[in-house]
Design an enzyme around this catalytic site. Structure first.
Site: not given
Ligand code: NAD
Ligand code: GLY
Length: 364
Positions: A125, A147, A189, A231, A241, A249, A252, A256, A269
């Site tokens: 939990r 999130k 971003e 943020k 939110e 967003n 977004h 999206h 993204h």
């Molecule tokens: P990702 O985690 O897929 O990383 C992008 C690529 O970079 C991958 O191939 C990864 O292996 C590689 N990588 C990571 N760090 C590296 C480094 N230091 N050196 C070399 N390669 C590296 O993608 P991302 O853009 O970090 O995240 C996208 C995800 O985040 C999506 O699933 C999206 O939905 C989520 N997201 C979440 C929130 C939230 O608030 N929780 C906000 C925005 C996006």
């Molecule tokens: N990525 C938008 C949020 O965290 O609310």
């Protein structure tokens, strides 16, 4: 934020007893003395990472941990943000006998952070977790704010939980190995924070784009810490939110939908958000909310960062509109958008006219 080194910054996310620091610095991972005592609460530790990131950064992280940790290395890619992998994290937690005093450490980008954070939110939990973001996007967005979640075959991020980390360690040196395209997507971003709430920061980005793209440590530290600070302020005032957090967003709703219609994986993204922010800015101008010149300033800045400013060829506007209506940010079929009144002044519009949306989709 008065540290001696230009790259050392610390931002607090103020959430009462769930408050936590975001440490931003160059070379942080290798200076374990600065974070070692903050990572675990004395219980067992599971590190979740992927095969790309493990190759570069797992050894320094493990060398810095006070206690020995169990490690789960997953394959790379968005498709790994799945329920099947949440189960793999649960199995690793069970195998390592991680109990309520344990900690999950997420080492990687947003995929690993969202997945490991969600598993930590569910395990017994909810246990502690620590974010060690290694992409620019994760540092400025996904690792901060709590999130967490995974994708289902039916859609992205459909299953999740709000679960704040206990600590975020953003080592800017990890960005040295990040592919250029991923770095630029993270910059989208960062631009968003200037666009929605900080005209001064937007102007700073206009002046410092080249330094960021060259991965200058001091410029990155300023950009990451300024983004995280904004943020943190938003999350502290609206964790779940129900109001102002929705402004994050910006771009977004368009983005999206575009990501989905283009086919996931075609656009990163951040690239889709870049196009989406510009569409939102142009729609704001068309509705008379903002000056069209501000949208063009945004277009110029996005281009300076090598980001796309138009959808890929062949995108059908009707399909984008249909995808928007199904977005989880849509409210009972009404089209809810974050628009702006100009640079630094985002606003939510709850019932945007379909004609205005279609006009932007047809022309840009
Ligand atoms: P990702 O985690 O897929 O990383 C992008 C690529 O970079 C991958 O191939 C990864 O292996 C590689 N990588 C990571 N760090 C590296 C480094 N230091 N050196 C070399 N390669 C590296 O993608 P991302 O853009 O970090 O995240 C996208 C995800 O985040 C999506 O699933 C999206 O939905 C989520 N997201 C979440 C929130 C939230 O608030 N929780 C906000 C925005 C996006
Ligand atoms: N990525 C938008 C949020 O965290 O609310």
């Amino acid at each position: 934020m008065t540290d001696a080194r230009a790259s050392a910054k610390r931002v607090e996310v103020a959430l009462g007893e769930r408050s936590y620091p975001v440490m931003v610095d160059h070379g942080l991972l290798r200076r374990a003395g600065e974070w070692q005592s903050l990572v675990s609460a004395g219980g067992r530790v599971l590190v979740v990472t992927n095969e790309i990131v493990a190759n570069w950064y797992l050894a320094p992280l493990l060398a810095g941990l006070r206690e020995s940790a169990t490690v789960l290395v997953l394959p790379d890619g968005e498709s790994q943000k799945s329920m099947a992998n949440v189960e793999r994290v649960f199995a690793a937690l069970a195998e390592a006998r991680v109990t309520r005093d344990g900690t999950v450490v997420a080492l990687g980008g947003g995929v690993i952070g969202d997945l490991a954070g969600f598993a930590a939110a569910c395990w017994m939990r909810g246990i502690r977790f620590v974010q060690v973001p290694t992409t620019l996007l994760a540092m400025v967005d996904s690792a901060v704010g709590g999130k967490t979640g995974v994708n289902l075959p039916q859609g992205k991020n459909l299953v999740g939980a709000f679960h704040q980390p206990a600590l975020v360690l953003a080592d800017l040196a990890t960005l040295d190995t990040l592919p250029d395209r991923e770095l630029r997507a993270g910059c989208a971003e960062i631009i968003k924070y200037g666009a929605i709430g900080d005209a001064g920061f937007f102007a700073w980005l206009e002046a410092n784009a080249a330094r960021l793209l060259e991965r200058d440590a001091a410029a990155l530290a300023h950009a990451v810490a300024t983004s995280v600070a904004q943020k943190a302020r938003v999350v502290a005032s609206d964790e779940r939110e129900s109001g102002v957090r929705a402004l994050l967003n910006f771009g977004h709703t368009f983005g999206h939908a575009l990501e989905q219609v283009a086919g996931f994986g075609t656009l990163l993204h951040g690239e889709a958000v870049a196009v989406g922010m510009l569409q939102a800015a142009r729609m704001s101008a068309a509705l008379g909310l903002a000056d069209a010149a501000d949208a063009e300033r945004l277009a110029t800045l996005l281009q300076r960062f090598g980001l796309p400013v138009a959808p890929p060829p062949g995108i059908d506007p009707e399909s984008v509109l249909a995808a928007m209506t199904l977005d989880k940010k849509a409210s009972r079929g009404a089209l809810r958008f974050v628009l702006w009144q100009g640079i630094g002044r985002a606003m939510q519009v709850d019932d945007a006219p379909r004609d205005a949306v279609m006009a932007v989709l047809r022309t840009h």
